[in-house]
Design a protein around this motif. Structure first.
Motif, PDB file in Angstrom:
ATOM      1  N   GLY A 102       0.847  -1.184   0.000  1.00 24.50           N
ATOM      2  CA  GLY A 102       0.000   0.000   0.000  1.00 24.50           C
ATOM      3  C   GLY A 102       0.885   1.237   0.000  1.00 24.50           C
ATOM      4  N   ALA A 103       0.289   2.412  -0.113  1.00 28.48           N
ATOM      5  CA  ALA A 103       1.073   3.644  -0.159  1.00 28.48           C
ATOM      6  C   ALA A 103       1.781   3.913   1.165  1.00 28.48           C
ATOM      7  CB  ALA A 103       0.178   4.821  -0.537  1.00 28.48           C
ATOM      8  N   ASP A 104       1.058   3.740   2.284  1.00 32.01           N
ATOM      9  CA  ASP A 104       1.667   3.991   3.586  1.00 32.01           C
ATOM     10  C   ASP A 104       2.856   3.077   3.834  1.00 32.01           C
ATOM     11  OD1 ASP A 104       0.041   6.050   4.308  1.00 32.01           O
ATOM     12  OD2 ASP A 104      -1.219   4.898   5.664  1.00 32.01           O
ATOM     13  N   GLY A 105       2.674   1.783   3.559  1.00 33.98           N
ATOM     14  CA  GLY A 105       3.738   0.824   3.787  1.00 33.98           C
ATOM     15  C   GLY A 105       4.952   1.090   2.913  1.00 33.98           C
ATOM     16  N   PHE A 106       4.689   1.496   1.673  1.00 29.33           N
ATOM     17  CA  PHE A 106       5.773   1.816   0.745  1.00 29.33           C
ATOM     18  C   PHE A 106       6.579   3.008   1.256  1.00 29.33           C
ATOM     19  CE2 PHE A 106       7.150   4.451  -2.903  1.00 29.33           C
ATOM     20  CZ  PHE A 106       8.027   3.569  -3.521  1.00 29.33           C
ATOM     21  N   VAL A 107       5.882   4.068   1.647  1.00 28.30           N
ATOM     22  CA  VAL A 107       6.549   5.268   2.154  1.00 28.30           C
ATOM     23  C   VAL A 107       7.341   4.955   3.423  1.00 28.30           C
ATOM     24  CG1 VAL A 107       6.176   7.544   3.185  1.00 28.30           C
ATOM     25  CG2 VAL A 107       4.928   6.895   1.124  1.00 28.30           C
ATOM     26  N   GLU A 108       6.736   4.176   4.321  1.00 29.66           N
ATOM     27  CA  GLU A 108       7.413   3.830   5.573  1.00 29.66           C
ATOM     28  C   GLU A 108       8.660   2.987   5.331  1.00 29.66           C
ATOM     29  OE1 GLU A 108       4.361   1.926   7.798  1.00 29.66           O
ATOM     30  OE2 GLU A 108       3.227   3.783   8.135  1.00 29.66           O
ATOM     31  N   ALA A 109       8.577   2.058   4.362  1.00 29.99           N
ATOM     32  CA  ALA A 109       9.731   1.200   4.065  1.00 29.99           C
ATOM     33  C   ALA A 109      10.888   2.008   3.490  1.00 29.99           C
ATOM     34  CB  ALA A 109       9.319   0.105   3.086  1.00 29.99           C
ATOM     35  N   ILE A 110      10.551   2.963   2.610  1.00 24.76           N
ATOM     36  CA  ILE A 110      11.598   3.788   2.001  1.00 24.76           C
ATOM     37  C   ILE A 110      12.156   4.779   3.012  1.00 24.76           C
ATOM     38  CG2 ILE A 110      12.164   5.439   0.191  1.00 24.76           C
ATOM     39  CD1 ILE A 110      11.579   2.669  -0.893  1.00 24.76           C
ATOM     40  N   ALA A 111      11.267   5.540   3.649  1.00 20.24           N
ATOM     41  CA  ALA A 111      11.708   6.565   4.599  1.00 20.24           C
ATOM     42  C   ALA A 111      12.423   5.947   5.792  1.00 20.24           C
ATOM     43  CB  ALA A 111      10.516   7.391   5.069  1.00 20.24           C
ATOM     44  N   GLY A 112      11.976   4.767   6.241  1.00 20.93           N
ATOM     45  CA  GLY A 112      12.596   4.097   7.372  1.00 20.93           C
ATOM     46  C   GLY A 112      13.778   3.232   6.988  1.00 20.93           C
ATOM     47  N   GLU A 113      14.102   3.234   5.687  1.00 21.02           N
ATOM     48  CA  GLU A 113      15.222   2.451   5.151  1.00 21.02           C
ATOM     49  C   GLU A 113      15.144   1.004   5.640  1.00 21.02           C
ATOM     50  OE1 GLU A 113      19.044   4.358   5.327  1.00 21.02           O
ATOM     51  OE2 GLU A 113      18.157   6.361   5.284  1.00 21.02           O
ATOM     52  N   ASP A 114      14.017   0.383   5.301  1.00 24.50           N
ATOM     53  CA  ASP A 114      13.713  -0.982   5.746  1.00 24.50           C
ATOM     54  C   ASP A 114      13.656  -1.926   4.538  1.00 24.50           C
ATOM     55  OD1 ASP A 114      12.790  -3.298   6.874  1.00 24.50           O
ATOM     56  OD2 ASP A 114      11.065  -2.386   7.881  1.00 24.50           O
ATOM     57  N   PRO A 115      14.802  -2.419   4.076  1.00 25.84           N
ATOM     58  CA  PRO A 115      14.817  -3.283   2.895  1.00 25.84           C
ATOM     59  C   PRO A 115      14.077  -4.596   3.090  1.00 25.84           C
ATOM     60  CG  PRO A 115      16.967  -3.297   3.964  1.00 25.84           C
ATOM     61  CD  PRO A 115      16.162  -2.206   4.612  1.00 25.84           C
ATOM     62  N   LYS A 116      14.055  -5.096   4.320  1.00 26.91           N
ATOM     63  CA  LYS A 116      13.359  -6.360   4.597  1.00 26.91           C
ATOM     64  C   LYS A 116      11.869  -6.220   4.304  1.00 26.91           C
ATOM     65  CE  LYS A 116      12.735  -9.898   8.165  1.00 26.91           C
ATOM     66  NZ  LYS A 116      13.058 -10.305   9.564  1.00 26.91           N
ATOM     67  N   ARG A 117      11.306  -5.109   4.690  1.00 32.54           N
ATOM     68  CA  ARG A 117       9.882  -4.882   4.436  1.00 32.54           C
ATOM     69  C   ARG A 117       9.610  -4.718   2.952  1.00 32.54           C
ATOM     70  NH1 ARG A 117       6.128  -0.289   7.439  1.00 32.54           N
ATOM     71  NH2 ARG A 117       4.108  -1.070   6.687  1.00 32.54           N
ATOM     72  N   LEU A 118      10.478  -3.990   2.279  1.00 34.66           N
ATOM     73  CA  LEU A 118      10.308  -3.772   0.839  1.00 34.66           C
ATOM     74  C   LEU A 118      10.449  -5.081   0.072  1.00 34.66           C
ATOM     75  CD1 LEU A 118       9.775  -1.232  -0.902  1.00 34.66           C
ATOM     76  CD2 LEU A 118      12.227  -1.142  -1.358  1.00 34.66           C
ATOM     77  N   ALA A 119      11.297  -5.964   0.563  1.00 32.93           N
ATOM     78  CA  ALA A 119      11.561  -7.243  -0.094  1.00 32.93           C
ATOM     79  C   ALA A 119      10.422  -8.244   0.076  1.00 32.93           C
ATOM     80  CB  ALA A 119      12.860  -7.846   0.417  1.00 32.93           C
ATOM     81  N   GLN A 120       9.369  -7.866   0.789  1.00 33.84           N
ATOM     82  CA  GLN A 120       8.186  -8.717   0.870  1.00 33.84           C
ATOM     83  C   GLN A 120       7.478  -8.787  -0.470  1.00 33.84           C
ATOM     84  OE1 GLN A 120       5.779  -7.009   3.964  1.00 33.84           O
ATOM     85  NE2 GLN A 120       7.115  -7.678   5.619  1.00 33.84           N
ATOM     86  N   THR A 121       7.771  -7.838  -1.342  1.00 34.42           N
ATOM     87  CA  THR A 121       7.170  -7.802  -2.673  1.00 34.42           C
ATOM     88  C   THR A 121       7.777  -8.881  -3.560  1.00 34.42           C
ATOM     89  OG1 THR A 121       6.891  -5.400  -2.486  1.00 34.42           O
ATOM     90  CG2 THR A 121       6.709  -6.357  -4.689  1.00 34.42           C
ATOM     91  N   PRO A 122       6.954  -9.702  -4.211  1.00 32.31           N
ATOM     92  CA  PRO A 122       7.486 -10.717  -5.139  1.00 32.31           C
ATOM     93  C   PRO A 122       8.341 -10.068  -6.220  1.00 32.31           C
ATOM     94  CG  PRO A 122       5.159 -11.094  -4.714  1.00 32.31           C
ATOM     95  CD  PRO A 122       5.481  -9.763  -4.108  1.00 32.31           C
ATOM     96  N   GLY A 123       9.512 -10.639  -6.468  1.00 33.23           N
ATOM     97  CA  GLY A 123      10.383 -10.101  -7.511  1.00 33.23           C
ATOM     98  C   GLY A 123      11.426  -9.129  -7.003  1.00 33.23           C
ATOM     99  N   ILE A 124      11.400  -8.808  -5.714  1.00 35.13           N
ATOM    100  CA  ILE A 124      12.381  -7.885  -5.144  1.00 35.13           C
ATOM    101  C   ILE A 124      13.186  -8.597  -4.071  1.00 35.13           C
ATOM    102  CG2 ILE A 124      12.737  -5.768  -3.822  1.00 35.13           C
ATOM    103  CD1 ILE A 124      10.357  -4.565  -5.124  1.00 35.13           C
TER     104      ILE A 124
END
Length: 201
Positions: A93-115
């Motif tokens: 979602g938009a909130d989760g995306f912003v939080e993952a980027i702003a919080g520099e959380d690669p583990k959360r971003l990597a929950q996306t298939p293909g990343i």
């Protein structure tokens, strides 16, 4: 640029909707959450982004402008196309995306298939300054399936639309079936289904 669609929904699948605009049916790709939020025969307003390629014009639709803006921002990172960007919106979602980027959380971003983790770190490096300027805040959208089996159909179609096999999609649905007895938000169920794949890695 087509910024939004406002018309009657004539069709909806796991990852697409068709909106009638005065006799013209426009198909737009979307996240399972957006698809679940619309109702056949009813009017809907969707915020859109047009992706232009040499051999195609593809319209992507979202329930709110913040999600659309994050979808477009994600594609400004090298190696991220519309399909991956759409998957990010489906998972985070938009909130989760912003939080993952702003919080520099690669583990959360990597929950996306293909990343993977390295790709996630690279995306964060490229977007962390841009995402602060975006300031996107997503409104929660609650979607309640109209019948007991609706969530399974919507989640399975959404997973298949994101690239998982029908067999994997059904297995994920089986895994979250107990949760679905109390949870009616398709977006929450979709994310739970995606988490079952992450646990298998």
């Amino acid at each position: 640029m087509i910024a939004h669609l406002h018309g009657t929904v004539t069709a909806a699948g796991g990852t697409h909707v068709v909106v009638d605009l005065g006799g013209l049916g426009v198909r737009a790709e979307c996240t399972p959450e957006t698809s679940a939020a619309v109702r056949l025969g009813e009017r809907a307003e969707l915020h859109t982004s047009l992706v232009v390629r040499e051999d195609s014009l593809t319209l992507y639709a979202f329930s709110n402008p913040d999600e659309r803006d994050c979808f477009e921002l994600a594609q400004s990172a090298s190696g991220v196309g519309p399909r991956i960007a759409q998957a990010m919106m489906a998972v985070l979602g938009a909130d989760g995306f912003v939080e993952a980027i702003a919080g520099e959380d690669p583990k959360r971003l990597a929950q996306t298939p293909g990343i993977g983790s390295k790709t996630a770190q690279k995306i964060i490096l490229e977007l962390k300054d841009k995402v602060h300027a975006l300031g996107a805040v997503r409104d929660d959208i609650s979607t309640s399936p109209s019948d007991a089996g609706a969530w399974r159909r919507q989640v399975a179609e959404g997973l298949e639309g994101l690239g998982w096999s029908a067999k994997d999609a059904e297995s994920a649905c089986d895994a979250i079936a107990p949760m679905a007895e109390d949870e009616t938000d398709v977006a929450v169920l979709m994310r739970a289904a995606l988490q079952t794949f992450a646990k298998k890695r």
